[in-house]
Scaffold this active site. Structure first.
Site, PDB file in Angstrom:
ATOM      1  CD  GLN A  20       7.799 -67.313 -61.370  1.00  0.00           C
ATOM      2  OE1 GLN A  20       7.569 -67.235 -62.568  1.00  0.00           O
ATOM      3  NE2 GLN A  20       7.337 -66.427 -60.511  1.00  0.00           N
ATOM      4  N   GLY A  21      10.468 -70.887 -58.933  1.00  0.00           N
ATOM      5  CA  GLY A  21      10.965 -70.768 -57.567  1.00  0.00           C
ATOM      6  C   GLY A  21      11.458 -69.364 -57.263  1.00  0.00           C
ATOM      7  CE1 TYR A  22      12.244 -66.265 -60.713  1.00  0.00           C
ATOM      8  CE2 TYR A  22      10.818 -64.354 -60.891  1.00  0.00           C
ATOM      9  CZ  TYR A  22      11.808 -65.148 -61.409  1.00  0.00           C
ATOM     10  OH  TYR A  22      12.362 -64.832 -62.633  1.00  0.00           O
ATOM     11  CB  SER A  23       7.357 -66.083 -53.468  1.00  0.00           C
ATOM     12  OG  SER A  23       6.852 -65.132 -54.374  1.00  0.00           O
TER      13      SER A  23
ATOM     14  CB  SER B  19       1.683 -72.227 -59.457  1.00  0.00           C
ATOM     15  OG  SER B  19       1.185 -71.089 -58.810  1.00  0.00           O
TER      16      SER B  19
ATOM     17  CD  GLU C 170       4.548 -63.424 -63.799  1.00  0.00           C
ATOM     18  OE1 GLU C 170       4.173 -64.488 -63.279  1.00  0.00           O
ATOM     19  OE2 GLU C 170       4.747 -62.392 -63.152  1.00  0.00           O
TER      20      GLU C 170
ATOM     21  CB  SER D  35       1.267 -56.826 -53.946  1.00  0.00           C
ATOM     22  OG  SER D  35       2.265 -55.841 -53.744  1.00  0.00           O
TER      23      SER D  35
ATOM     24  CD  GLU E 180      -0.630 -53.173 -51.668  1.00  0.00           C
ATOM     25  OE1 GLU E 180      -1.684 -53.121 -51.022  1.00  0.00           O
ATOM     26  OE2 GLU E 180      -0.313 -54.165 -52.350  1.00  0.00           O
TER      27      GLU E 180
END
Length: 432
Positions: free
Chosen positions: A132-135, A167, A285, A412, A414
């Site tokens: 997964q190429g998100y962050s 990952s 998810e 997160s 938050e």
């Protein structure tokens, strides 16, 4: 609610248990209990072969679209049954779970028929692995700040930028990438080079020649994002660099794209609709996979209880109360997950966030408890001082270190609290 299973589900359970007993042998049995979060580097080749074994049995993609991709048909409760039996058997940690549980349902919901026909059979056979190429370094929880760019070049897009915390990128055949295909607030500017290294962060609002009139055009920060399917086998254009963590493992990676190609036909949901697709994927998810987690959590908790009994820590009233609380909270998480999957929480925009808050904090507290019940011995590793790696960690020490990230990755705490506050409780948004 009635949390019991129907007779047909129990018949399915017997079939699943029988299949696992017959096939979880040889190198697959040796890989059992390997590959859990924090130890994804273990027995990778055997686990890749195990994916193909699962695929040959039709156990990947249970319930997808009438079984047209080589997968078995299964009701939602039967999917839960399979997940439970898989976890109870201690079967190897899945290397194909990102393709099966994230990419595939997203394609079913948003992809074209051509995309589904191309990618779903390979996932169902266990032949193609995904990451997964998100962050990005400047866009983690703030995903709308993605700067990786994808520029149309004939029949392909050329992708340049950097992703991080990816990952299984070192083993993946494909990556689904969230990138900018149109001008927007997160668009790479002159301060960003071809590998995505970034200058000062923009504030998310674009000034467009109307300042003299006291006007500001506000363009949504997620404008211009697209969801692209990118082959990882592009030497010289994709560079995967492992990130070594304090646990000593390196299952996360940095991924650098330098003109990497993605076919124009492999944009899911259409150009510019990446935000909608990406948000739909994130909601996936926290489905049946949360129940798989909880089976593993129960085994970890049982191990901690056994240690507490052996060390005598169970006679400490404070630690005993914490052990009981962990057990009770785990049961509550299971009932909440079943309630949500059963339809009582269907359509609740806060359900995924509640699930993430529950398990992230619970697992992190379990890691802390695992060290406390061992006392001073928790600070010493099991390694032989005369060996090449005298500081090697045991499973519970890795659990403690890895769970420090549980309240951060996957969204997160938050961010999850903001979602619940704004979308469920209707509280005012934070000032920006």
């Amino acid at each position: 609610m009635d949390f019991s299973f129907e007779p047909a589900d129990e018949t399915f359970r017997a079939e699943a248990r029988c299949w696992l007993g017959a096939h979880l042998v040889g190198e697959y049995a040796e890989a059992a209990h390997h590959g859990a979060p924090g130890s994804e580097h273990e027995r990778v080749e055997a686990r890749r072969a195990w994916e193909r074994e699962l695929g040959s049995g039709g156990w990947i993609g249970l319930g997808w679209e009438e079984g047209r991709y080589g997968n078995r048909q299964a009701t939602l409760t039967q999917q839960v049954v399979w997940a439970e039996e898989y976890a109870r058997a201690g079967a190897p940690g899945r290397v194909g779970h990102i393709g099966e549980n994230l990419l595939a349902p997203t394609l079913i919901a948003y992809g074209s028929q051509e995309q589904k026909d191309r990618f779903l059979p390979a996932v169902a056979r266990g032949e193609e692995l995904w990451c997964q190429g998100y962050s990005e370094p400047g866009a983690g929880s703030d995903l709308a700040g993605v700067r990786t760019a994808a520029v149309r070049d004939g029949d392909v897009y050329r992708i340049s930028g950097q992703k991080i915390w990816t990952s299984l990128a070192q083993d993946a055949d494909w990556c689904f990438v969230l990138a900018r295909t149109e001008e927007g607030s997160g668009r790479p500017g002159p301060r960003q080079d071809g590998l995505g290294r970034q200058g000062p962060r923009e504030d998310g609002l674009r000034e467009q020649g109307t300042r003299e009139h006291g006007l500001r055009e506000q363009r949504p920060r997620h404008h211009g994002l697209s969801f692209l399917l990118v082959p990882m086998d592009q030497p010289g254009r994709i560079d995967v660099r492992p990130i070594r963590q304090m646990s000593g493992t390196a299952e996360f990676n940095e991924v650098f794209f330098d003109g990497a190609a993605a076919a124009a036909a492999h944009v899911v949901g259409g150009e510019g609709n990446g935000w909608r697709v990406a948000m739909g994927l994130l909601a996936l998810e926290r489905g049946v996979s949360t129940l798989v987690q909880q089976i593993g959590f129960a085994e970890e908790l049982a191990r901690v209880v056994r240690i507490a009994v052996g060390t005598g820590a169970v006679h400490d009233p404070v630690l005993a109360e914490r052990l009981v609380r962990q057990w009770a909270e785990l049961r509550t998480m299971r009932w909440n997950a079943l309630r949500t999957l059963g339809g009582s929480g269907e359509g609740d925009p806060g359900a995924p966030s509640v699930a993430k808050l529950l398990w992230g904090g619970w697992h992190q507290r379990l890691g802390e408890l695992a060290m406390q019940v061992r006392g001073a011995s928790a600070a010493a590793g099991p390694g032989d001082w005369n060996s090449e790696n005298p500081y090697e960690l045991d499973a519970l020490q890795r659990l403690f270190l890895f769970t420090r990230a549980d309240t951060i990755y996957g969204g997160s705490d938050e961010i999850q609290r903001n979602i619940i506050a704004e979308r469920v409780l209707g509280l005012p948004r934070e000032p920006r």
